[in-house]
Design a protein around this motif. Structure first.
Motif: not given
Length: 220
Positions: A7, A9, A23, A25, A52, A56-57, A59-60, A63-64
């Protein structure tokens, strides 16, 4: 659980939002082995990955602070929990989600997701050695928010792409891109072909990330 190999950016190197932050993935595994594949390291069963949950993915991703999300691989639609993940992701306000898929897996079930992601479908032309694996029904299902990409390595590929564009009226359904196989054909040749054949509403797409960074670089 989903198998994530990376993952990160960066900018979108291609597609409708080329040049914009996104982002990425990247999921492990692919059912094809294209002659020009540039992510072979992510395809094998023993590739390093992290299991994951969809939560969880997501949330990540959140967060970006980046709104564009590109789901890629390998072939992301192979993941056993991918529908659940995409359905949950579609509920997140403010995200613009794109799935890069290789054209061999039926996209029909995923079109029923409310606020569904856009599809960028990479139809495999003769030089890929994988055209026999294409799900031709997908060409009937693409819609305005979707993109079909023809990665061309030869004039034969361009001829086949033109035939399919015309046969399925693709420019009336979705965005249509032609992209050169890096190092196999010059972009100028594609432009000349487009001019000669009066290919209106078809876009030449250069992989920007291969111009900015080393063509073999990961995580860009």
């Amino acid at each position: 659980m989903l198998d994530v190999v990376e993952m990160f950016t960066s900018i979108n190197g291609e597609g409708e939002r080329a040049g914009e932050l996104a982002v990425f993935v990247r999921f492990k595994g692919c059912n094809l082995r294209c002659s020009y594949c540039d992510t072979l390291w992510a395809l094998e069963a023993d590739a390093d990955s992290t299991a994951m949950t969809p939560e969880q993915i997501i949330d990540n991703i959140k967060d970006t602070g980046v709104r564009n999300v590109t789901i890629t691989g390998g072939e992301p639609l192979m993941q056993s929990d991918i529908y659940d993940f995409l359905e949950k992701l579609s509920r997140e306000e403010g995200l613009r989600v794109e799935i890069e898929t290789n054209g061999s897996i039926g996209i029909g079930p995923f079109l029923n997701i409310p606020n569904r992601p856009s599809m960028t479908m990479d139809y495999k032309l003769p030089s890929s050695k994988m055209e026999s694996r294409m799900d031709m029904g997908n060409l009937e299902l693409l819609e305005e928010k979707d993109t079909i990409k023809f990665v061309c390595g030869s004039i034969e590929d361009l001829d086949r792409a033109k035939y399919l564009i015309d046969q399925f009226n693709l420019t009336e359904k979705c965005s249509v891109h032609l992209s050169p196989v890096f190092g196999a054909i010059e972009p100028e040749q594609i432009v000349e072909y487009m001019k000669h054949n009066k290919m209106n509403d078809v876009r030449l797409q250069i992989q920007i990330h291969k111009v900015i960074w080393d063509p073999d670089a990961k995580g860009v």
